[in-house]
Enzyme design. Structure first.
Site, short mmCIF file in Angstrom:
data_model
loop_
_atom_site.label_atom_id
_atom_site.label_comp_id
_atom_site.label_asym_id
_atom_site.label_seq_id
_atom_site.Cartn_x
_atom_site.Cartn_y
_atom_site.Cartn_z
N HIS A 189 0.83 -1.20 0.00
CA HIS A 189 0.00 0.00 0.00
C HIS A 189 0.87 1.26 0.00
O HIS A 189 2.08 1.18 0.23
CB HIS A 189 -0.94 0.02 1.22
CG HIS A 189 -2.12 -0.89 1.07
ND1 HIS A 189 -2.08 -2.22 1.40
CD2 HIS A 189 -3.38 -0.66 0.60
CE1 HIS A 189 -3.26 -2.77 1.16
NE2 HIS A 189 -4.06 -1.85 0.66
N LYS B 271 -0.67 4.95 4.47
CA LYS B 271 -1.56 4.01 5.16
C LYS B 271 -1.06 3.77 6.58
O LYS B 271 0.12 3.52 6.80
CB LYS B 271 -1.65 2.68 4.39
CG LYS B 271 -2.68 1.72 4.97
CD LYS B 271 -2.92 0.55 4.04
CE LYS B 271 -3.93 -0.43 4.62
NZ LYS B 271 -5.26 0.17 4.85
N GLY C 51 -6.43 -4.30 6.35
CA GLY C 51 -7.66 -4.99 6.71
C GLY C 51 -7.99 -6.09 5.71
O GLY C 51 -8.50 -7.16 6.07
#
Length: 232
Positions: free
Chosen positions: A125, A129, A135
């Site tokens: 990511h 983040k 998640g």
């Protein structure tokens, strides 16, 4: 459908732009909505620190709720479960249709491969983040664990001098640049490797999925729903 978009960050703005004819409120707090305004569903892409208050307010006003925020604690999850007894809640760490298709594939594939393949998860990511692992990676891990004949240990990253154990799953997080989101599940066997990968090229895929979630949850009975309920 009249949606209140809770969360005014990048993801919230993307949903607002795609579903502008459906978004009637773009807010950081439910208190910004007049009690007289008709709201069919609240879609949450905010910050996990706001979830407890959001749950209280949605229960008070009887608003169906889609939660796509991640990084919340086990205590908050318990509160989500409790609130779902009063209002319909759809909880999803990733609203991408592709990621949820992968979850369905894993349920069928893992039991066939677990004996002869080591399993690893890599997620990537952007550098802004906060939560790690993502998640979505946690959801993929849960799908794998639930599909195994017995639960494996989980190793988050590796360092030092230790051999990989057979019954463990490695989960690795990469952070850098503007990577929207990439998830790869690796099945590494003797002389063969299977990889299942998903790459998000823009945040629009999550917006499209979130609007589908909102349409699904509207008018449902109080219960905790997931993306799996949409596709079954």
């Amino acid at each position: 459908m009249r949606i209140a978009m809770h969360g005014t960050g990048t993801m919230g703005k993307t949903i607002r732009d795609i579903g502008e004819d459906k978004i009637v409120a773009f807010i950081d707090s439910i208190e910004e909505i007049s009690v007289n305004e008709k709201i069919d569903v609240v879609v949450d892409f905010s910050h996990f620190s706001k979830l407890n208050d959001l749950l209280d307010r949605c229960v008070e006003r009887n608003y169906p709720l889609v939660i796509a925020t991640t990084g919340y604690s086990g205590e908050t999850l318990e509160k989500i479960v409790e609130a779902s007894k009063r209002i319909p809640i759809l909880l999803s760490s990733n609203t991408s249709l592709g990621i949820n298709a992968i979850n369905s594939i894993l349920e069928k594939l893992v039991p066939k491969l677990e004996e002869n393949f080591d399993i690893e998860i890599i997620e990537k990511h952007h550098n802004k983040k906060i939560d790690s692992p993502s998640g979505t990676a946690i959801t993929l891990l849960e799908t794998i664990q639930n599909s195994l004949h017995e639960k494996y240990d989980v190793v988050y990253g590796r360092e030092g001098m230790a051999k990989r154990e057979k019954k463990e799953i490695g989960v690795h997080a990469v952070r850098g640049g503007t990577i929207v989101g990439e998830h790869t599940i690796i099945f590494a066997g003797e002389d063969e490797i299977i990889e299942i990968s998903h790459k998000a090229l823009s945040k629009k895929i999550f917006a499209v999925g979130a609007l589908k979630c909102a349409d699904f949850i509207m008018g449902k009975q109080p219960k905790l729903y997931t993306m799996k309920d949409i596709f079954n």
